[in-house]
Design a protein around this motif. Structure first.
Motif, PDB file in Angstrom:
ATOM      1  N   ALA A 271       2.139  -1.912 -11.658  1.00  0.00           N
ATOM      2  CA  ALA A 271       1.548  -3.071 -12.327  1.00  0.00           C
ATOM      3  C   ALA A 271       0.325  -3.586 -11.567  1.00  0.00           C
ATOM      4  O   ALA A 271      -0.503  -4.310 -12.121  1.00  0.00           O
ATOM      5  CB  ALA A 271       2.590  -4.185 -12.446  1.00  0.00           C
ATOM      6  N   TYR A 272       0.239  -3.241 -10.277  1.00  0.00           N
ATOM      7  CA  TYR A 272      -0.859  -3.769  -9.454  1.00  0.00           C
ATOM      8  C   TYR A 272      -2.022  -2.805  -9.320  1.00  0.00           C
ATOM      9  O   TYR A 272      -3.012  -3.124  -8.661  1.00  0.00           O
ATOM     10  CB  TYR A 272      -0.307  -4.192  -8.085  1.00  0.00           C
ATOM     11  N   GLU A 273      -1.906  -1.650  -9.949  1.00  0.00           N
ATOM     12  CA  GLU A 273      -2.982  -0.671  -9.872  1.00  0.00           C
ATOM     13  C   GLU A 273      -4.329  -1.255 -10.331  1.00  0.00           C
ATOM     14  O   GLU A 273      -5.346  -1.075  -9.657  1.00  0.00           O
ATOM     15  CB  GLU A 273      -2.584   0.577 -10.683  1.00  0.00           C
ATOM     16  N   PRO A 274      -4.331  -2.016 -11.438  1.00  0.00           N
ATOM     17  CA  PRO A 274      -5.617  -2.582 -11.874  1.00  0.00           C
ATOM     18  C   PRO A 274      -6.238  -3.557 -10.869  1.00  0.00           C
ATOM     19  O   PRO A 274      -7.435  -3.812 -10.920  1.00  0.00           O
ATOM     20  CB  PRO A 274      -5.259  -3.328 -13.169  1.00  0.00           C
ATOM     21  N   ASP A 275      -5.413  -4.099  -9.973  1.00  0.00           N
ATOM     22  CA  ASP A 275      -5.940  -5.087  -9.019  1.00  0.00           C
ATOM     23  C   ASP A 275      -6.600  -4.444  -7.802  1.00  0.00           C
ATOM     24  O   ASP A 275      -7.185  -5.148  -6.969  1.00  0.00           O
ATOM     25  CB  ASP A 275      -4.806  -5.991  -8.496  1.00  0.00           C
ATOM     26  N   MET A 276      -6.468  -3.135  -7.672  1.00  0.00           N
ATOM     27  CA  MET A 276      -6.924  -2.483  -6.435  1.00  0.00           C
ATOM     28  C   MET A 276      -8.403  -2.708  -6.123  1.00  0.00           C
ATOM     29  O   MET A 276      -8.742  -3.075  -4.993  1.00  0.00           O
ATOM     30  CB  MET A 276      -6.586  -0.980  -6.447  1.00  0.00           C
ATOM     31  N   PRO A 277      -9.306  -2.540  -7.092  1.00  0.00           N
ATOM     32  CA  PRO A 277     -10.720  -2.772  -6.761  1.00  0.00           C
ATOM     33  C   PRO A 277     -10.954  -4.192  -6.240  1.00  0.00           C
ATOM     34  O   PRO A 277     -11.681  -4.389  -5.256  1.00  0.00           O
ATOM     35  CB  PRO A 277     -11.439  -2.560  -8.094  1.00  0.00           C
ATOM     36  N   GLY A 278     -10.281  -5.154  -6.844  1.00  0.00           N
ATOM     37  CA  GLY A 278     -10.421  -6.551  -6.418  1.00  0.00           C
ATOM     38  C   GLY A 278      -9.961  -6.745  -4.980  1.00  0.00           C
ATOM     39  O   GLY A 278     -10.599  -7.454  -4.200  1.00  0.00           O
ATOM     40  N   VAL A 279      -8.830  -6.107  -4.633  1.00  0.00           N
ATOM     41  CA  VAL A 279      -8.305  -6.221  -3.268  1.00  0.00           C
ATOM     42  C   VAL A 279      -9.337  -5.684  -2.274  1.00  0.00           C
ATOM     43  O   VAL A 279      -9.623  -6.312  -1.255  1.00  0.00           O
ATOM     44  CB  VAL A 279      -6.955  -5.467  -3.129  1.00  0.00           C
ATOM     45  N   PHE A 280      -9.922  -4.531  -2.591  1.00  0.00           N
ATOM     46  CA  PHE A 280     -10.904  -3.951  -1.662  1.00  0.00           C
ATOM     47  C   PHE A 280     -12.146  -4.804  -1.551  1.00  0.00           C
ATOM     48  O   PHE A 280     -12.709  -4.955  -0.474  1.00  0.00           O
ATOM     49  CB  PHE A 280     -11.238  -2.516  -2.078  1.00  0.00           C
ATOM     50  N   LYS A 281     -12.550  -5.367  -2.652  1.00  0.00           N
ATOM     51  CA  LYS A 281     -13.741  -6.212  -2.631  1.00  0.00           C
ATOM     52  C   LYS A 281     -13.483  -7.423  -1.728  1.00  0.00           C
ATOM     53  O   LYS A 281     -14.306  -7.780  -0.898  1.00  0.00           O
ATOM     54  CB  LYS A 281     -14.066  -6.655  -4.063  1.00  0.00           C
ATOM     55  N   GLU A 282     -12.323  -8.000  -1.895  1.00  0.00           N
ATOM     56  CA  GLU A 282     -11.995  -9.191  -1.126  1.00  0.00           C
ATOM     57  C   GLU A 282     -11.917  -8.887   0.380  1.00  0.00           C
ATOM     58  O   GLU A 282     -12.318  -9.708   1.209  1.00  0.00           O
ATOM     59  CB  GLU A 282     -10.644  -9.746  -1.610  1.00  0.00           C
ATOM     60  N   LEU A 283     -11.386  -7.714   0.702  1.00  0.00           N
ATOM     61  CA  LEU A 283     -11.164  -7.398   2.115  1.00  0.00           C
ATOM     62  C   LEU A 283     -12.332  -6.654   2.761  1.00  0.00           C
ATOM     63  O   LEU A 283     -12.295  -6.347   3.955  1.00  0.00           O
ATOM     64  CB  LEU A 283      -9.877  -6.569   2.265  1.00  0.00           C
ATOM     65  N   GLU A 284     -13.337  -6.387   1.942  1.00  0.00           N
ATOM     66  CA  GLU A 284     -14.477  -5.576   2.364  1.00  0.00           C
ATOM     67  C   GLU A 284     -14.933  -5.855   3.796  1.00  0.00           C
ATOM     68  O   GLU A 284     -15.086  -4.944   4.618  1.00  0.00           O
ATOM     69  CB  GLU A 284     -15.642  -5.838   1.413  1.00  0.00           C
ATOM     70  N   HIS A 285     -15.116  -7.139   4.085  1.00  0.00           N
ATOM     71  CA  HIS A 285     -15.681  -7.509   5.387  1.00  0.00           C
ATOM     72  C   HIS A 285     -14.732  -7.215   6.548  1.00  0.00           C
ATOM     73  O   HIS A 285     -15.124  -7.273   7.707  1.00  0.00           O
ATOM     74  CB  HIS A 285     -16.092  -8.980   5.377  1.00  0.00           C
ATOM     75  N   LEU A 286     -13.454  -6.956   6.245  1.00  0.00           N
ATOM     76  CA  LEU A 286     -12.481  -6.705   7.322  1.00  0.00           C
ATOM     77  C   LEU A 286     -12.219  -5.222   7.515  1.00  0.00           C
ATOM     78  O   LEU A 286     -11.692  -4.798   8.546  1.00  0.00           O
ATOM     79  CB  LEU A 286     -11.153  -7.394   6.999  1.00  0.00           C
TER      80      LEU A 286
END
Ligand code: ARG
Length: 569
Positions: free
Chosen positions: A256-271
């Motif tokens: 169910a969280y597969e669609p959220d993956m790009p968002g997670v990476f974007k958010e964590l990008e700086h880390l």
């Protein structure tokens, strides 16, 4: 801080607080170490500090100034404690009334608070077995416990239905196929064969990756097959959950969280940094970073857990977000929560890993009967068969239709209790004979104690359902009072079980209650005046009221553990 005192505990706390200018709710009320000392004890430590006196001096002053109240008969100082004796009649009245109304567990402790509980959460295409049995029973008990205290509980099944292993299974199925009708055993067999094959055939690994890629890209055929595996798995899981009375509020698996993956990476990008081609985040105090993406670009368990944690916070705003998962995943959760904090989500402090120990097959008979493997549904079946043997031995005249009704309840109850009776972080060796035994520390022993109460009422031809017309002055001899004090402990036990996410305390309590009940009940064997069914009608009714209260408490306690409470067995 205990803010959930029963009226009885509150009376003791108030007697101390009143003279000292502190809030009664903040005082701890406990049982004195020995019954001769009194029924309840309140320490004077904090009060003494504020008053700049010694605790013993404060205790002496408070005891000297004590005036009896409706619930408190007397007070004495014992070192830094004030020990109170309760008015037995009034205490019995409050206790029995509360128990009969099903209100002994304080139902407002959690008002306005939400608890998320992630539990069971098995991986699809595999049977529910071993550690999932433990997590499922512990999680289910916690759901019942928090609910009884008035919390809003969201029980979540985070199905393991995504990731490279599912790609491997899809590849295996495509290479070798499987006989219809397809079931979890066959799927698991395919997967094992694939893993074995990978050792000698590197091409297989490539195939697995390819299939997971197809799955992620939404290839309709691969998706349909994956869906089929998921449905087959869920059908079996659901059968087991039904037997246990489990209904999840949310079944949101990793997929169910597969669609959220790009968002997670974007958010964590700086880390995010790179390590050997993989995408990772370095964390304070951790030797290894947390892995979010493999070098082939597939997302991981941890990445999906980040998305799930955010979803839970944003959707439910829980006071606590629990993860009932075996202790082997301690590192995963520690890193997950650290990552969330590092990303600026201060709410991550509500997240808690609730770890539990292993369950193994114990004893030769258990291993033989289960064929050396512990599948949840088989364990229930074998336990039920064992229970039928026990019933045939101890209660051969029980009507066959009753046996059919209660044998599964007792068999399942035995397995559930065996999983809960040990502190959750400790390992257990599951021993079938011990689990179903009627005279050991077992679920059936508690169920039997409950049924015994019911049978006393049947024999008396009267089931007391309210305190109307009961003369409580007829209760109070010492064995009776010990039983009352045990009942009085329940509220605190349940609150503590919730605070510590530890249902073991409730299981342990029920064993003690069963012991106390049995002592009281059998006291009548030696002294006829102590029998429950004495000739004097008011005494008999009062004792039957106590039996009914104990029965209700067994039922409540078993319910908190997710175990049925049959009236006959
Ligand atoms: N599916 C995992 C397993 O079977 C457990 C998942 C636990 N929950 C979580 N949010 N990671 O081991």
């Amino acid at each position: 801080m205990p803010t959930h005192h029963t009226p009885v505990h509150l009376a003791a706390a108030q007697a101390v607080a009143a003279s000292a200018g502190v809030a009664a709710e903040d005082l701890k009320v406990e049982a004195p170490p020995r019954p001769e000392l009194g029924d309840l004890a309140v320490g004077c430590f904090t009060i003494a500090k504020a008053a700049k006196k010694s605790p013993a001096q404060v205790a002496t002053e408070i005891a000297a100034a004590f005036q009896p109240t409706e619930l408190l008969a007397s007070a004495t100082a014992a070192g830094p404690f004030v020990n109170f004796r309760l008015d037995r009649t009034q205490t019995f009245k409050w206790l029995i009334d509360s128990a009969l109304r099903g209100q002994l567990v304080p139902g407002a402790v959690g008002t306005g608070k939400t608890i998320c509980i992630d539990y069971s959460s098995p991986n699809i295409s595999k049977h529910l077995a071993y550690h999932h049995i433990r997590g499922t029973t512990i999680g289910h008990a916690l759901v019942q416990i928090f609910r009884a205290l008035g919390y809003k509980v969201v029980g979540i099944n985070f199905l393991g239905d995504w990731g490279t292993t599912h790609g491997m299974l899809l590849a295996a199925y495509n290479i070798w196929g499987a006989e219809e009708p397809l079931d979890i055993t066959k799927l698991n067999h395919l997967y094992v064969k694939f893993r074995d094959g990978m050792k000698t055939n590197p091409d297989l690994e490539q195939q697995g990756r390819l299939y997971f890629k197809k799955l992620e890209d939404g290839d309709p055929e691969v998706r349909a097959l994956w869906q089929r595996f998921r449905d087959i798995s869920w059908a079996e899981f659901e059968e087991v959950y039904k037997l246990l009375g489990i209904e999840f509020d949310e079944v949101r698996g990793e997929s169910a969280y597969e669609p959220d993956m790009p968002g997670v990476f974007k958010e964590l990008e700086h880390l995010i940094t790179e390590s050997e081609g993989a995408r990772v985040v370095e964390l304070e105090g951790e030797k290894n970073p947390i892995l979010l993406k493999t070098k082939d670009g597939t997302t991981l368990y941890a990445t999906r857990d980040v998305a799930a944690a955010k979803y839970r916070w944003n959707t439910f705003h829980p006071t606590r977000s629990l993860y009932v998962v075996d202790r082997g995943q301690a590192l995963h959760f520690r890193q997950l929560f650290k990552l969330l904090l590092k990303a600026g989500h201060s709410w991550a402090s509500v997240c808690e890993h609730v770890p539990y120990g292993l369950i193994r097959l114990g004893g030769k008979k258990t291993a033989t009967r289960l064929g050396g493997v512990m599948l949840m549904r088989d364990v229930f079946k074998v336990a039920e068969a064992e229970v039928r043997e026990v019933i045939a031995r101890v209660n051969p005249t029980l009507a066959p239709e009753i046996v059919d009704q209660v044998a599964p309840q007792i068999g399942i109850g035995a397995v559930v209790f065996a999983n809960l009776a040990t502190q959750r972080e400790k390992d257990i060796d599951f021993d079938l004979e011990k689990a179903v035994s009627l005279d050991g520390d077992s679920g059936p022993y508690i169920q039997y104690s409950h049924a015994r109460c019911a049978s006393i009422a049947r024999k008396a031809g009267e089931k007391v359902t309210s305190i109307e017309g009961i003369d409580f002055t007829k209760l109070g001899h010492d064995a009776e009072w010990e039983l009352a004090k045990k009942l009085l402990e329940l509220p605190e036990i349940v609150v503590r079980a919730a605070d510590n996410s530890e249902p073991h305390g409730v299981a342990h309590y029920l064993l003690q209650l069963a012991g106390e009940f049995s002592r009281w009940y059998t006291a009548g064997n030696g002294d006829p005046t102590l029998r429950v069914l004495v000739d004097d009608v008011p005494t008999r009714r009062a004792r039957l009221a106590l039996v009914a209260a104990v029965q209700a408490t067994f039922a409540t306690g078993l319910g908190l553990l997710g175990i049925a409470a049959p009236d006959q067995m």
